[in-house]
Design a protein around this motif. Structure first.
Motif, PDB file in Angstrom:
ATOM      1  N   LEU A  65     -27.521  -9.467  -3.022  1.00  9.93           N
ATOM      2  CA  LEU A  65     -27.764 -10.892  -2.793  1.00  9.93           C
ATOM      3  C   LEU A  65     -27.716 -11.234  -1.309  1.00  9.93           C
ATOM      4  O   LEU A  65     -28.524 -12.057  -0.826  1.00  9.93           O
ATOM      5  CB  LEU A  65     -26.729 -11.716  -3.558  1.00  9.93           C
ATOM      6  CG  LEU A  65     -26.786 -11.682  -5.086  1.00  9.93           C
ATOM      7  CD1 LEU A  65     -25.665 -12.517  -5.672  1.00  9.93           C
ATOM      8  CD2 LEU A  65     -28.139 -12.176  -5.586  1.00  9.93           C
ATOM      9  N   ASP A  66     -26.786 -10.641  -0.588  1.00 13.48           N
ATOM     10  CA  ASP A  66     -26.687 -10.900   0.845  1.00 13.48           C
ATOM     11  C   ASP A  66     -27.943 -10.447   1.579  1.00 13.48           C
ATOM     12  O   ASP A  66     -28.387 -11.114   2.528  1.00 13.48           O
ATOM     13  CB  ASP A  66     -25.451 -10.187   1.399  1.00 13.48           C
ATOM     14  CG  ASP A  66     -25.229 -10.496   2.868  1.00 13.48           C
ATOM     15  OD1 ASP A  66     -24.930 -11.648   3.198  1.00 13.48           O
ATOM     16  OD2 ASP A  66     -25.369  -9.565   3.690  1.00 13.48           O
ATOM     17  N   GLY A  67     -28.516  -9.331   1.138  1.00 21.56           N
ATOM     18  CA  GLY A  67     -29.773  -8.909   1.752  1.00 21.56           C
ATOM     19  C   GLY A  67     -30.891  -9.903   1.524  1.00 21.56           C
ATOM     20  O   GLY A  67     -31.678 -10.191   2.441  1.00 21.56           O
ATOM     21  N   GLY A  68     -30.984 -10.456   0.303  1.00 20.93           N
ATOM     22  CA  GLY A  68     -31.995 -11.486   0.054  1.00 20.93           C
ATOM     23  C   GLY A  68     -31.751 -12.749   0.838  1.00 20.93           C
ATOM     24  O   GLY A  68     -32.698 -13.383   1.338  1.00 20.93           O
ATOM     25  N   VAL A  69     -30.478 -13.135   0.977  1.00 19.60           N
ATOM     26  CA  VAL A  69     -30.151 -14.335   1.760  1.00 19.60           C
ATOM     27  C   VAL A  69     -30.516 -14.138   3.227  1.00 19.60           C
ATOM     28  O   VAL A  69     -31.088 -15.038   3.874  1.00 19.60           O
ATOM     29  CB  VAL A  69     -28.654 -14.663   1.598  1.00 19.60           C
ATOM     30  CG1 VAL A  69     -28.235 -15.751   2.579  1.00 19.60           C
ATOM     31  CG2 VAL A  69     -28.370 -15.112   0.172  1.00 19.60           C
ATOM     32  N   ARG A  70     -30.215 -12.971   3.775  1.00 22.66           N
ATOM     33  CA  ARG A  70     -30.569 -12.696   5.169  1.00 22.66           C
ATOM     34  C   ARG A  70     -32.085 -12.665   5.360  1.00 22.66           C
ATOM     35  O   ARG A  70     -32.594 -13.117   6.393  1.00 22.66           O
ATOM     36  CB  ARG A  70     -29.964 -11.366   5.603  1.00 22.66           C
ATOM     37  CG  ARG A  70     -28.445 -11.369   5.739  1.00 22.66           C
ATOM     38  CD  ARG A  70     -27.916  -9.968   5.940  1.00 22.66           C
ATOM     39  NE  ARG A  70     -26.467  -9.924   6.049  1.00 22.66           N
ATOM     40  CZ  ARG A  70     -25.801  -9.871   7.195  1.00 22.66           C
ATOM     41  NH1 ARG A  70     -26.461  -9.836   8.343  1.00 22.66           N
ATOM     42  NH2 ARG A  70     -24.494  -9.837   7.219  1.00 22.66           N
ATOM     43  N   LEU A 211     -25.954  -0.233   2.888  1.00 20.15           N
ATOM     44  CA  LEU A 211     -26.182  -0.527   1.477  1.00 20.15           C
ATOM     45  C   LEU A 211     -27.350  -1.484   1.275  1.00 20.15           C
ATOM     46  O   LEU A 211     -28.083  -1.370   0.283  1.00 20.15           O
ATOM     47  CB  LEU A 211     -24.906  -1.118   0.862  1.00 20.15           C
ATOM     48  CG  LEU A 211     -23.736  -0.150   0.690  1.00 20.15           C
ATOM     49  CD1 LEU A 211     -22.563  -0.849   0.024  1.00 20.15           C
ATOM     50  CD2 LEU A 211     -24.154   1.065  -0.125  1.00 20.15           C
ATOM     51  N   ARG A 212     -27.541  -2.421   2.186  1.00 17.52           N
ATOM     52  CA  ARG A 212     -28.692  -3.310   2.062  1.00 17.52           C
ATOM     53  C   ARG A 212     -30.000  -2.536   2.157  1.00 17.52           C
ATOM     54  O   ARG A 212     -30.936  -2.764   1.365  1.00 17.52           O
ATOM     55  CB  ARG A 212     -28.639  -4.399   3.150  1.00 17.52           C
ATOM     56  CG  ARG A 212     -27.611  -5.469   2.902  1.00 17.52           C
ATOM     57  CD  ARG A 212     -27.828  -6.671   3.808  1.00 17.52           C
ATOM     58  NE  ARG A 212     -27.732  -6.327   5.220  1.00 17.52           N
ATOM     59  CZ  ARG A 212     -26.610  -6.374   5.930  1.00 17.52           C
ATOM     60  NH1 ARG A 212     -25.479  -6.723   5.339  1.00 17.52           N
ATOM     61  NH2 ARG A 212     -26.602  -6.071   7.206  1.00 17.52           N
ATOM     62  N   ARG A 213     -30.083  -1.621   3.100  1.00 17.08           N
ATOM     63  CA  ARG A 213     -31.287  -0.800   3.213  1.00 17.08           C
ATOM     64  C   ARG A 213     -31.462   0.110   2.009  1.00 17.08           C
ATOM     65  O   ARG A 213     -32.577   0.300   1.504  1.00 17.08           O
ATOM     66  CB  ARG A 213     -31.216   0.030   4.496  1.00 17.08           C
ATOM     67  CG  ARG A 213     -31.247  -0.783   5.779  1.00 17.08           C
ATOM     68  CD  ARG A 213     -32.598  -1.447   5.985  1.00 17.08           C
ATOM     69  NE  ARG A 213     -33.653  -0.475   6.089  1.00 17.08           N
ATOM     70  CZ  ARG A 213     -34.059   0.077   7.233  1.00 17.08           C
ATOM     71  NH1 ARG A 213     -33.449  -0.234   8.366  1.00 17.08           N
ATOM     72  NH2 ARG A 213     -35.048   0.936   7.249  1.00 17.08           N
ATOM     73  N   LEU A 214     -30.354   0.677   1.519  1.00 19.91           N
ATOM     74  CA  LEU A 214     -30.438   1.563   0.365  1.00 19.91           C
ATOM     75  C   LEU A 214     -30.918   0.813  -0.878  1.00 19.91           C
ATOM     76  O   LEU A 214     -31.822   1.278  -1.595  1.00 19.91           O
ATOM     77  CB  LEU A 214     -29.069   2.188   0.109  1.00 19.91           C
ATOM     78  CG  LEU A 214     -28.944   3.080  -1.132  1.00 19.91           C
ATOM     79  CD1 LEU A 214     -29.818   4.312  -0.996  1.00 19.91           C
ATOM     80  CD2 LEU A 214     -27.497   3.487  -1.372  1.00 19.91           C
TER      81      LEU A 214
END
Length: 400
Positions: A65-70, A211-214
């Motif tokens: 979720l943090d990756g989508g928010v960023r 982890l966001r990239r993975l």
């Protein structure tokens, strides 16, 4: 006549049975406490495996979720809470559409797929029995023997209610963490010494980035494999192409094992329709895996994480045997986290000790009679010792 106040006789405190003054006894007790704590921690991980994995799953969902928010923050300059809400709506909306599509369009194909896989499996066992590889007869217990070591958590999450409750728990934990991640970072750092907090924040940021990239790479791979498999199987006339594409996309989240499972299903369905369709399904499987493995993932996940495939497979087998399906799902992110933490800790230790990196080539051997290389310029002992003292010092100098 006034009474004299009560007097208390002097009392001398003496050492009791719990007083250990011997330095050797204290040192041994400290060692025993450390070993006992490690044993209790291992036992706690085994006994409390399910809630721990649910917490880990919630943290992984929070990273997603943090990756989508960023990502939305680059195009939508709005508050983080609104971006998180938008990500949740888009994500759950897409999942709802997939479930609706699977229920209305390809729901009837699940029973057909189960019958086809069972029939192909029985044929394979009969062929192996004719060659003498396994005892002849119906393979009644073979499937249970192959899948019997899935772990203790399979019984807890095998039922529908257990799976739904586990999923809801992970979603709630992930949403709470993604809403305000800094609170939890500061809470964990508060339990660490002051000198270790800066390193913790740096490692946490690096782990989150990795982890966001993975996970982004996993999502891209899932969409690519599902859509490409669906299109190619439809063009080749393989039955249940949409269902196979959906299963392939979902199983792509589990590297290595997921690809093997989807490939076996694809080939079994292909050969059920004919020899040409079976060969075509094999070609499609290798084409999908090669394009995804050599074109898609290298630019998204592998360059960032750089995990050896054999190590990933070993971690999946170990986590699957210990914790069941949840351990198998989270083996890859856990392994990536461990690698990032160990690498960052080793770098911090090298910086503290002021060690220079050295390149070692085991293929090169000293040649007899060859002139030695030019030695490095000598460093005075006083300068070296002063440099080590500067590297170890972390606070103000002592006053004399």
């Amino acid at each position: 006549m006034a009474k004299s106040p009560l007097t208390v006789e002097p009392h001398v405190e003496r050492p009791g049975p719990a007083e250990f003054r011997d330095p050797f006894v204290r040192r041994e007790l400290a060692k025993a406490a450390v070993w006992l704590g490690m044993a209790l921690a291992i036992a706690g991980v085994i006994v409390l495996g399910q809630p721990l994995l649910l917490i880990i799953g919630g943290a992984i969902f929070a990273v997603l979720l943090d990756g989508g928010v960023r990502l939305l923050g680059r195009v939508l300059p709005i508050a983080r809470g609104w971006r998180l809400l938008l990500v949740l709506l888009l994500g759950f909306g897409f999942l709802g559409w997939v479930i609706y599509f699977a229920g209305t369009t390809i729901g009837a194909q699940f029973e057909t797929l189960r019958a086809v896989v069972t029939q192909q499996f029985n044929r394979l066992m009969e062929f192996a029995g004719s060659l003498g590889l396994i005892p002849k007869g119906p393979p009644t217990d073979l499937g249970s023997q192959l899948l019997g070591s899935v772990g203790r958590l399979t019984t807890a999450v095998g039922s529908v209610l257990g799976a739904v409750a586990s999923a809801i728990a992970m979603l709630v934990i992930g949403i709470f963490i993604a809403a305000e991640p800094r609170i939890y970072d500061r809470g964990i750092a508060w339990m660490l010494p002051l000198r270790a907090r800066a390193g913790f924040y740096r490692i946490a940021e690096h782990v989150g980035f990795t982890l966001r990239r993975l996970l982004f790479g996993r999502l891209v791979g899932m969409v690519f494999e599902g859509v490409f498999t669906w299109i190619m199987l439809t063009l080749g006339g393989v039955p249940m192409a949409a269902l196979l594409g959906l299963v392939t996309g979902v199983l792509a989240f589990i590297p290595n094992i997921g690809a093997i499972t989807s490939g076996l299903l694809m080939v079994a369905v292909g050969f059920s329709a004919g020899t040409h369709q079976g060969i075509y399904a094999i070609v499609v499987y290798f084409l999908v895996q090669n394009i995804d493995g050599y074109l898609v993932l290298p630019y998204i996940a592998r360059k960032t994480v750089d995990l050896p495939p054999a190590l990933v497979l070993a971690m999946q087998l170990l986590m699957g045997a210990l914790f069941g399906i949840l351990g198998l799902l989270f083996a890859d992110p856990i392994l990536a986290t461990l690698k990032v933490v160990l690498v960052d800790l080793s770098k911090q230790q090298a910086e503290r000790e002021d060690h220079d990196s050295a390149v070692v080539d085991p293929a090169r051997e000293p040649i007899a009679g060859a002139a030695p290389a030019d030695p490095a310029p000598a460093v005075p002992a006083s300068a070296a010792s002063s440099r080590r003292r500067r590297g170890r010092s972390s606070g103000p100098e002592r006053r004399t």
